[in-house]
Design an enzyme around this catalytic site. Structure first.
Site, mmCIF file in Angstrom:
data_model
loop_
_atom_site.group_PDB
_atom_site.id
_atom_site.type_symbol
_atom_site.label_atom_id
_atom_site.label_comp_id
_atom_site.label_asym_id
_atom_site.label_seq_id
_atom_site.Cartn_x
_atom_site.Cartn_y
_atom_site.Cartn_z
ATOM 1 N N CYS A 1 19.966 -4.841 -5.495
ATOM 2 C CA CYS A 1 19.337 -5.082 -6.682
ATOM 3 C C CYS A 1 20.325 -5.887 -7.668
ATOM 4 C CB CYS A 1 18.581 -3.812 -6.681
ATOM 5 S SG CYS A 1 17.276 -3.825 -8.533
ATOM 6 N N CYS B 1 19.511 3.608 -7.330
ATOM 7 C CA CYS B 1 19.688 3.227 -6.939
ATOM 8 C C CYS B 1 21.441 2.732 -6.452
ATOM 9 C CB CYS B 1 19.338 2.702 -5.759
ATOM 10 S SG CYS B 1 17.532 2.377 -5.887
ATOM 11 N N CYS C 1 12.690 -4.304 -9.197
ATOM 12 C CA CYS C 1 12.718 -2.723 -8.761
ATOM 13 C C CYS C 1 12.910 -3.355 -7.175
ATOM 14 C CB CYS C 1 12.281 -1.839 -9.173
ATOM 15 S SG CYS C 1 11.972 -0.132 -8.412
ATOM 16 N N GLN D 1 4.870 13.952 -1.254
ATOM 17 C CA GLN D 1 5.768 13.430 -1.617
ATOM 18 C C GLN D 1 6.270 11.865 -2.051
ATOM 19 O OE1 GLN D 1 8.543 14.567 -0.289
ATOM 20 N NE2 GLN D 1 8.576 16.731 0.483
ATOM 21 N N GLU E 1 0.583 27.947 -4.844
ATOM 22 C CA GLU E 1 1.088 26.942 -5.219
ATOM 23 C C GLU E 1 0.904 27.181 -7.504
ATOM 24 O OE1 GLU E 1 2.535 23.317 -7.399
ATOM 25 O OE2 GLU E 1 2.986 24.005 -5.141
ATOM 26 N N CYS F 1 14.260 19.931 -0.812
ATOM 27 C CA CYS F 1 14.981 18.580 -1.146
ATOM 28 C C CYS F 1 16.498 18.329 -2.314
ATOM 29 C CB CYS F 1 13.825 17.954 -2.161
ATOM 30 S SG CYS F 1 13.209 19.302 -3.572
#
Length: 589
Positions: free
Chosen positions: A73, A82, A165, A320, A381, A453
Site C-alpha cells: 500500500c 498492515c 487503503c 466479524q 452477550e 482472536c
C-alpha cells in the site's frame, strides 16, 4: 545496553503478536515490533525490564528475502495497520501458522502432544475484505490540515489520511474522501485529545459483502460553538477577523450535517447507501462511545448474510469484520462440533438434541448456525444492543429454539436453569475472566469449542482448562486479517477421553464419603479440593502457613527452611481464602 542506544541487526524470527527478535553481538535478544523475518533494521532501545530489552524501529536497512517485489500500500510505513503487506500471501499464512503452533506447543501438556494441528485456512479475499472501519479525525502533524484515517505508526496523536487503503473497497475510500473534503471546506475542527476541545472525532463505515448495504456514522462531540457561528451571532462583526474565521462555517449544526449528508448522497457507490447517522460522544477516552445517535438518512441498521442466514447489524454490534472469512471460521467451528450434535429429523433432535451455550455470542451468529441441530441454544452477550439484534436475527431466520441473554457471562450463567451439554466460547481479545472460566469448567461438559482472536489469551486459558481435565484435540487457524499480524484460532477441547495408553479418572470430592478423614485431611486432599473448586494450585508450604494461622498442629519444623534468615514466600490472599474454605469443608476448622 542502555535506553536510547542505537542497534542494528537481522530479524531472526517474529513471535506473536508482531514481536521481531534481534540478537545482538553479545547474545542478548531485543524485541522490535513491526518487522519481518530476514530484514536488517536499526532500532532505538526504549525499554529494559527484567533483563529483556525492547527497541523502536527506526529504519529497514535491507529488505527481507521473503518480501519479494511486492510494494504494498502507498501508506506503508506511515499507517500503523498492515505490517505484512510486502510479504507474499502464502508466506503470511505460513508465518501465522508457525506462531500459533509454537504458542500451542508451549502450553499443551506433554502427554497431549498428539493433538491435531490443522494448519491455517486462507481468507477468500486478500484485499478489500473488511466490512467495518473506524477512521479518526486529526492532523498529520502539529497545526497541519485536517486529516481523516488511521493513527500514524507509533503515534497517539498524528493521523494518516488513508484514501488509498487496500484492505477496504472503493466505497469506503470514496466515503472517506467526500467526508474529509466537505469538513475541510467548512473549516471544522477535530477533537483535540489533550485540550478536549473540537467537534469531529470518528467516521464509522460498515458495508455488507453479500447485500452491498452501507451504513455511515459520523461521531462528534456536542461542542457546536463553531467560529463562524460565534461571529454570525455578534451584533457587529469586527473587520479584523482572520482568514480562518472569514472562511469558517457560519450555520447551525443541523445545517452542517445536512450538507454532509447531501455530499455523501451525491456520490456514486458500487453498494447501496442504507443509512447515514450522527452519534454524539463527549467521553474523553479515544474510543467510539454512543451517547445518542440520530438518523440523518435511511435507517440505523443493514443486513448481511452468512452461511445461508440473514443478520441485522447495527452501528455498534459486534460482527466479524471479514464477512467471507467469517464463513470459513464458522464452518470450521461447525466441523469441529461434528458428531457431538445429532443430525436428522426434528424428532431425532427433539429426543437426542443437546442444550448448547454460546458464550460471548455477539449478534448470535454461532447460536443460529447451531440451532437446526440443537434442542436449544442459549447465547450470552454483555452488549445489550447486540443481544436485541440477535433476537431479531433469530426471528428473521425463523429459528425458535434460541434464547439470548444480556449480561456479563460471570454474573449471568449462575441464573440459567438449563445445564449445557456443549459449550462454544468466542470471547473478546483479552480472553475469559478467570472467575467466569472457573464457572464454565464446573459444568463439566464433555466437549467445548473455543474460538479466539488473540492466541496469547487462548494459550493462557488453555493452561487452566488442561489443569481441570480438558485435552486439546484439534487446532485450526483461520486468516481473517490478511496483511496484518492478527489471526483467528479454533480449538476443540474434550474431557474424559480414553485411549490405549492412559485412562483419565474423573471424580468429584462432593460425591466422596469424607467421614473417614474429615478431622485430618492430608495435604494432597486439600490441594485436590482447592484445585477442583477454584482452579488454584497451592503448595504444602502455603497450607502449613494457613494451618498455623488457624491454630492447627503442623509440626514444629514442618516446611520451615533450614537456612538462617531465609525469605519464605507468604501465601497470597486468594489462595489463603481457598485453603481456609478447604479446611472448613474437611471440618478441620
Amino acid at each position: 545496553m542502555k535506553k536510547g542506544q542505537i542497534i542494528e541487526g537481522v530479524i531472526e524470527r517474529v513471535d506473536f503478536p508482531n514481536k521481531g527478535i534481534i540478537r545482538t553481538e553479545d547474545g542478548r535478544q531485543v524485541i522490535v515490533k513491526n518487522t519481518i523475518p530476514g530484514q536488517k533494521v536499526s532500532a532505538s532501545i526504549n525499554k529494559i525490564r527484567k533483563g529483556k530489552a525492547e527497541g523502536r524501529l527506526l529504519e529497514v536497512l535491507e529488505k527481507s528475502p521473503l518480501e519479494g517485489d511486492k510494494t504494498g500500500c502507498v501508506h506503508a510505513g506511515e499507517c500503523g495497520g498492515c505490517t505484512y503487506q510486502t510479504l507474499p500471501y502464502d508466506r503470511q499464512l505460513e508465518m501465522k501458522a508457525e506462531q500459533v503452533k509454537k504458542l500451542m506447543d508451549d502450553v499443551i501438556d506433554q502427554e497431549n502432544r498428539d493433538y491435531q494441528f490443522l494448519g491455517i485456512k486462507e481468507s477468500p479475499r486478500q484485499t478489500g475484505y473488511r466490512n467495518k472501519m473506524e477512521f479518526s479525525f486529526g492532523d498529520e502533524f502539529k497545526d497541519g490540515p485536517l486529516a481523516l484515517g488511521m493513527h500514524k505508526r507509533g503515534s497517539f496523536y498524528d493521523i494518516v489520511t488513508v484514501e488509498n487503503c487496500q484492505i477496504v473497497d472503493e466505497d469506503f475510500r470514496k466515503i472517506l474522501s467526500v467526508t474529509l473534503a466537505y469538513f475541510r471546506e467548512k473549516n471544522i475542527t477535530y477533537y483535540h485529545k489533550l485540550r478536549h476541545t473540537g467537534y469531529l472525532r470518528h467516521l464509522l463505515v460498515r458495508k455488507a459483502v453479500k447485500t452491498g448495504e452501507i451504513l455511515v456514522d459520523l461521531v462528534t462531540t456536542t461542542q457546536t460553538d463553531f467560529p463562524g457561528i460565534a461571529a454570525a451571532q455578534m451584533d457587529e462583526v469586527e473587520s479584523t477577523l482572520n482568514n480562518a474565521q472569514e472562511n469558517a462555517f457560519a450555520g447551525t449544526e443541523e445545517e452542517l450535517l445536512e450538507g454532509w449528508k447531501a455530499a455523501l448522497l451525491a456520490a456514486d457507490y458500487k453498494g447501496i447507501m442504507t443509512g447515514i447517522l450522527h452519534t454524539r460522544n463527549d467521553n474523553v477516552a479515544d474510543t467510539v462511545t454512543n451517547e445518542g445517535t440520530d438518523v440523518l438518512y435511511g435507517q440505523d441498521f443493514f443486513y448481511e448474510e452468512l452461511l445461508g442466514l440473514r443478520f441485522k447489524i447495527t452501528p455498534f454490534s459486534f460482527f466479524q469484520t471479514n464477512s467471507l472469512g467469517a464463513e470459513v471460521l464458522y464452518q470450521t467451528a461447525r466441523e469441529f462440533i461434528g458428531d457431538a450434535l445429532p443430525s436428522g429429523t426434528d424428532a431425532d433432535i427433539a429426543e437426542h438434541g443437546k442444550i448448547v451455550f454460546d458464550l460471548y455470542s455477539g449478534t448470535g451468529t454461532i447460536a443460529q448456525m447451531l440451532s437446526p441441530v440443537a434442542k436449544k441454544v442459549i447465547g450470552v452477550e454483555i452488549i445489550e444492543e447486540a443481544v436485541e439484534a440477535a433476537k431479531e436475527n433469530a426471528q428473521l431466520n425463523g429459528l425458535h429454539n434460541c434464547e439470548f441473554i444480556a449480561g456479563d457471562v460471570l454474573k449471568v450463567i449462575d441464573g440459567i436453569e438449563e445445564k449445557p451439554d456443549y459449550i462454544v466460547l468466542d470471547p473478546p481479545r483479552d480472553g475469559i475472566n478467570p472467575k467466569a472460566l472457573e464457572k464454565i469448567i464446573r459444568y463439566n461438559v464433555p466437549q467445548m469449542v473455543y474460538i479466539s482472536c488473540k492466541p496469547t489469551s487462548l494459550a493462557r486459558d488453555l493452561e487452566v482448562l488442561q489443569a481441570r481435565g480438558y485435552e486439546v484435540k484439534k487446532v485450526c487457524c483461520v486468516d481473517m486479517f490478511p496483511s496484518t499480524f492478527h489471526v483467528e484460532t479454533v480449538v476443540l477441547l474434550s474431557k474424559g477421553e480414553i485411549d490405549s495408553k492412559k485412562v483419565r479418572v474423573e471424580f468429584s470430592l462432593e460425591d466422596m464419603d469424607m467421614s473417614g478423614f474429615q478431622k485430618g485431611a492430608t495435604y494432597e486432599q486439600i490441594k485436590a479440593y482447592v484445585l477442583e473448586h477454584t482452579g488454584l494450585k497451592v503448595s504444602s508450604l502455603y497450607i502449613s502457613q494457613i494451618k498455623r494461622k488457624c491454630g492447627l498442629d503442623v509440626g514444629q519444623n514442618y516446611n520451615l527452611s533450614k537456612k538462617e534468615d531465609a525469605k519464605v514466600p507468604k501465601c497470597p490472599p486468594e489462595k489463603e481464602a481457598a485453603i481456609r474454605d478447604a479446611l472448613k469443608y474437611f471440618q478441620m476448622i
